[in-house]
Design a protein around this motif. Structure first.
Motif, PDB file in Angstrom:
ATOM      1  N   VAL A  30      -4.332 -24.338  31.920  1.00 32.20           N
ATOM      2  CA  VAL A  30      -5.225 -24.116  33.057  1.00 32.20           C
ATOM      3  C   VAL A  30      -6.538 -24.831  32.776  1.00 32.20           C
ATOM      4  O   VAL A  30      -7.086 -24.721  31.674  1.00 32.20           O
ATOM      5  N   PHE A  52      -2.460 -28.630  34.144  1.00 30.17           N
ATOM      6  CA  PHE A  52      -1.907 -29.863  33.573  1.00 30.17           C
ATOM      7  C   PHE A  52      -0.914 -29.438  32.496  1.00 30.17           C
ATOM      8  O   PHE A  52      -0.790 -28.244  32.212  1.00 30.17           O
ATOM      9  N   GLU A  82     -10.835 -26.837  21.986  1.00 30.09           N
ATOM     10  CA  GLU A  82     -10.863 -25.824  23.051  1.00 30.09           C
ATOM     11  C   GLU A  82     -10.009 -24.655  22.564  1.00 30.09           C
ATOM     12  O   GLU A  82      -8.781 -24.740  22.557  1.00 30.09           O
ATOM     13  N   GLU A  84      -8.132 -21.206  22.911  1.00 30.39           N
ATOM     14  CA  GLU A  84      -7.546 -20.586  24.102  1.00 30.39           C
ATOM     15  C   GLU A  84      -6.578 -19.453  23.756  1.00 30.39           C
ATOM     16  O   GLU A  84      -5.908 -19.481  22.724  1.00 30.39           O
ATOM     17  N   ASP A 113      -6.389 -26.316  22.535  1.00 31.69           N
ATOM     18  CA  ASP A 113      -6.108 -27.418  23.460  1.00 31.69           C
ATOM     19  C   ASP A 113      -7.004 -28.573  23.029  1.00 31.69           C
ATOM     20  O   ASP A 113      -8.101 -28.756  23.553  1.00 31.69           O
ATOM     21  N   LYS A 134      -5.265 -35.348  27.185  1.00 28.22           N
ATOM     22  CA  LYS A 134      -4.836 -33.977  26.927  1.00 28.22           C
ATOM     23  C   LYS A 134      -3.453 -33.856  26.284  1.00 28.22           C
ATOM     24  O   LYS A 134      -3.191 -32.891  25.576  1.00 28.22           O
TER      25      LYS A 134
HETATM   26 MN    MN Z   1      -8.154 -26.293  27.887  1.00 29.43          MN
END
Ligand code: MN
Length: 231
Positions: A30, A52, A82, A84, A113, A134
């Motif tokens: 997300v 994604f 990141e 998460e 992430d 990503k």
């Molecule tokens: Mn993320």
């Protein structure tokens, strides 16, 4: 059945307290799901959730108590962390209502992430897909999955990340813009969820760059610590 070459192994992650592993089907992520992170990325206001994907084999499973290693990836000069909360789907479905989402959840884990922010930024500017920023190889280190019954109330859990012992990110899962149930409702309207799907639910504020040699330690309370070194 025979193949023209040996198929790759099924990507999987360990499960706390179990011998069996969790086989990964897809990895959904997300975007901008904490208000303070949306702001630091230059956005305000509640927008519909957007998603994604990362390839399943981009996940780097890190067993409990161990330190995982990821390479500093090519092409970037701005590799970001990141931290998460990851939701692991055990029962698939489509058009799942938020109120029913719990039944579909196998468990929870801590994930990173990792993001080639410079490449993602360039793609955003040009209106192109984020994949190169990503979905690169080894972009998703994650810890073992804690089955939902043993995870406690993750919806109120503290989430944090330190780099080389210094705080970078610290928030609580209660600050998700789209909570876990709502995320599953939106996601399952767009794709049929399958057992083995992982959902990276978004990161709080404080994302920043890491360098080769850095050690990242992150957690969501109740799910253990994820330790990763950037080689
Ligand atoms: Mn993320």
């Amino acid at each position: 059945m025979s193949y023209v070459f040996n198929p790759p192994p099924v990507p999987s992650v360990p499960v706390q307290g179990r011998g069996e592993r969790f086989p990964i089907h897809r990895v959904y992520c997300v975007g901008r799901n904490y208000e303070e992170h949306a702001k630091e990325m230059g956005f305000t206001g509640r927008e519909p959730p957007f998603f994604f994907l990362k390839p399943a084999d981009a996940i780097v499973p890190v067993p409990a108590g161990e330190t995982g290693t990821i390479p500093y990836p090519p092409l970037t000069k701005d590799l970001h962390h990141e931290i998460e909360l990851v939701v692991a789907i055990g029962t698939g479905g489509r058009n799942i209502k938020a109120a029913d989402a719990q039944k579909h959840i196998f468990g929870y884990a801590v994930g990173l992430d990792m993001t080639r922010r410079d490449l993602q930024g360039e793609m955003k500017k040009q209106g192109r897909p984020w994949c190169i920023g990503k979905a690169f190889d080894q972009s998703g280190p994650m810890g073992p999955i804690t089955p939902a019954a043993q995870a406690g109330d993750v919806t109120q859990a503290e989430i944090w990340l330190q780099v080389n012992g210094k705080d970078r990110q610290r928030s609580t899962v209660s600050k998700l813009i789209w909570n876990i149930g709502e995320t599953i409702e939106h996601l399952s309207a767009a794709w049929e969820l399958q057992p083995g799907d992982l959902i990276f639910t978004g990161t709080p504020e404080g994302v920043a760059a890491v360098s080769a040699g850095d050690t990242l330690v992150g957690s969501v309370a109740g799910l253990g610590e994820l330790r990763v070194r950037v080689a």
